[in-house]
Design a protein around this motif. Structure first.
Motif, PDB file in Angstrom:
ATOM      1  N   GLU A  99       0.815  -1.225   0.000  1.00 18.41           N
ATOM      2  CA  GLU A  99       0.000   0.000   0.000  1.00 18.41           C
ATOM      3  C   GLU A  99       0.839   1.261   0.000  1.00 18.41           C
ATOM      4  OE1 GLU A  99      -3.698   1.965   2.564  1.00 18.41           O
ATOM      5  OE2 GLU A  99      -3.111  -0.130   2.890  1.00 18.41           O
ATOM      6  N   ASN A 100       1.968   1.234   0.701  1.00 18.05           N
ATOM      7  CA  ASN A 100       2.845   2.403   0.777  1.00 18.05           C
ATOM      8  C   ASN A 100       4.215   2.084   0.173  1.00 18.05           C
ATOM      9  OD1 ASN A 100       0.954   4.000   2.383  1.00 18.05           O
ATOM     10  ND2 ASN A 100       1.449   2.564   4.050  1.00 18.05           N
ATOM     11  N   PRO A 101       4.859   3.073  -0.473  1.00 20.50           N
ATOM     12  CA  PRO A 101       6.195   2.846  -1.038  1.00 20.50           C
ATOM     13  C   PRO A 101       7.193   2.314  -0.019  1.00 20.50           C
ATOM     14  CG  PRO A 101       5.300   4.939  -1.808  1.00 20.50           C
ATOM     15  CD  PRO A 101       4.356   4.423  -0.759  1.00 20.50           C
ATOM     16  N   GLU A 102       7.039   2.711   1.252  1.00 24.49           N
ATOM     17  CA  GLU A 102       7.955   2.272   2.300  1.00 24.49           C
ATOM     18  C   GLU A 102       7.851   0.771   2.563  1.00 24.49           C
ATOM     19  OE1 GLU A 102       5.670   4.677   2.738  1.00 24.49           O
ATOM     20  OE2 GLU A 102       6.990   6.425   2.402  1.00 24.49           O
ATOM     21  N   ASP A 103       6.698   0.179   2.203  1.00 25.69           N
ATOM     22  CA  ASP A 103       6.473  -1.242   2.454  1.00 25.69           C
ATOM     23  C   ASP A 103       6.962  -2.136   1.311  1.00 25.69           C
ATOM     24  OD1 ASP A 103       5.200  -0.514   4.817  1.00 25.69           O
ATOM     25  OD2 ASP A 103       3.243  -0.343   3.821  1.00 25.69           O
ATOM     26  N   GLU A 104       7.436  -1.530   0.225  1.00 22.61           N
ATOM     27  CA  GLU A 104       7.887  -2.311  -0.931  1.00 22.61           C
ATOM     28  C   GLU A 104       9.130  -3.126  -0.578  1.00 22.61           C
ATOM     29  OE1 GLU A 104       8.586   0.283  -4.221  1.00 22.61           O
ATOM     30  OE2 GLU A 104       6.575   1.140  -4.170  1.00 22.61           O
ATOM     31  N   THR A 105       9.190  -4.336  -1.132  1.00 23.64           N
ATOM     32  CA  THR A 105      10.365  -5.187  -0.982  1.00 23.64           C
ATOM     33  C   THR A 105      10.876  -5.554  -2.374  1.00 23.64           C
ATOM     34  OG1 THR A 105       9.100  -7.251  -0.990  1.00 23.64           O
ATOM     35  CG2 THR A 105       9.437  -6.158   1.156  1.00 23.64           C
TER      36      THR A 105
END
Length: 286
Positions: A99-105
């Motif tokens: 949902e958020n760019p910070e959560d991307e892996t």
């Protein structure tokens, strides 16, 4: 559809067309290098070019400067469709998975890249076939882009326009699944390191790295795809695996890396132009 949803599609298409115009002559020399030396095809059996620079000079001398842009019309049409769908779906898939760019892996980005590459390349395959045919012909192109399109359709049918689609999708899955995640990861680490901000220099370095990674991963598939798409009428190759094995047996393993330097020299500048253009377009308040 909100602004956040449509921007990647429009900006991705515009940046793709810009990058294609800037690097097309390199792409043409890559195609010429990859189709030559085919033992089973008398038209392309001769080794005419010793390398990218030799190909560039010989094409200019024998066919004129205009030949360096043979197939530019379908190439731009391809980027307007392929580039638009690729970037738009990549960003959309990322938001579905995180949902958020910070959560991307790395895993979510690779999966998003593979899916977007397969979808966009499959839809745009006819323009890719047309581009390669026109690039390989050079100065002896008969008729316009539409004329060549109709000629392929009349002689080979719908299957001719989607020739090599499975290999194109495989290549796109590799290229997009490597390039876009590598760009995102490199950019993220450069910014988080504190040494570089979200600047043009960061975009330049990140795009250079992703271009090299994409070229290394995709070149063997690219050689096979180019040969599959360029064959006409009677099938010289029975399928992608047959083409791969025939090329390996008759020309050696390094034949799968024919055109690597023009491929890299294209993907490098292409990605640099694309990402810098795309990042600047993202800043436009619309």
């Amino acid at each position: 559809m909100s602004n956040a949803n449509w921007k990647p599609f429009i900006f991705g298409g515009l940046a793709s067309v810009t990058a294609e115009c800037g690097t097309f002559p390199i792409d043409l020399t890559k195609t010429r290098l990859q189709v030559q030396g085919q033992v089973g095809d008398s038209k392309y059996r001769e080794i005419r070019y010793r390398g990218m620079l030799h190909a560039f000079r010989r094409i200019c001398r024998e066919e004129g400067l205009r030949a360096l842009y043979s197939g530019i019309a379908p190439a731009m049409l391809r980027q307007a469709s392929y580039g638009t769908i690729k970037i738009g779906t990549y960003q959309s898939f990322k938001r579905l998975l995180a949902e958020n760019p910070e959560d991307e892996t790395l895993l979510t980005n690779v999966l998003s890249g593979v899916l977007s590459g397969v979808i966009s390349s499959s839809i745009a395959n006819p323009t890719d076939v047309l581009k390669i045919r026109m690039q390989a012909q050079g100065s002896v192109i008969q008729g316009s882009m539409m004329g060549n399109f109709l000629n392929i359709y009349q002689q080979e049918g719908t299957r001719g326009l989607w020739k090599g689609v499975s290999l194109t999708a495989q290549r796109a899955a590799i290229v997009v699944g490597v390039e876009l995640p590598v760009y995102d990861v490199t950019k993220k680490h450069l910014i988080l390191s504190g040494h570089m901000g979200d600047t043009v220099a960061t975009h330049f370095l990140s795009s250079f790295v992703c271009g090299l990674a994409g070229a290394l991963a995709s070149n063997p598939v690219d050689v096979v795809r180019t040969r599959m798409m360029n064959q006409r009428g009677g099938a010289l190759y029975q399928g992608t695996l047959d083409c791969l094995l025939q090329t390996w047996r008759s020309e050696g393993f390094m034949a799968l890396y024919k055109g690597f330097f023009p491929n890299w020299l294209r993907l490098g500048p292409w990605n640099i132009i694309f990402f810098i253009t795309y990042e600047q377009l993202k800043k436009i308040d619309v």
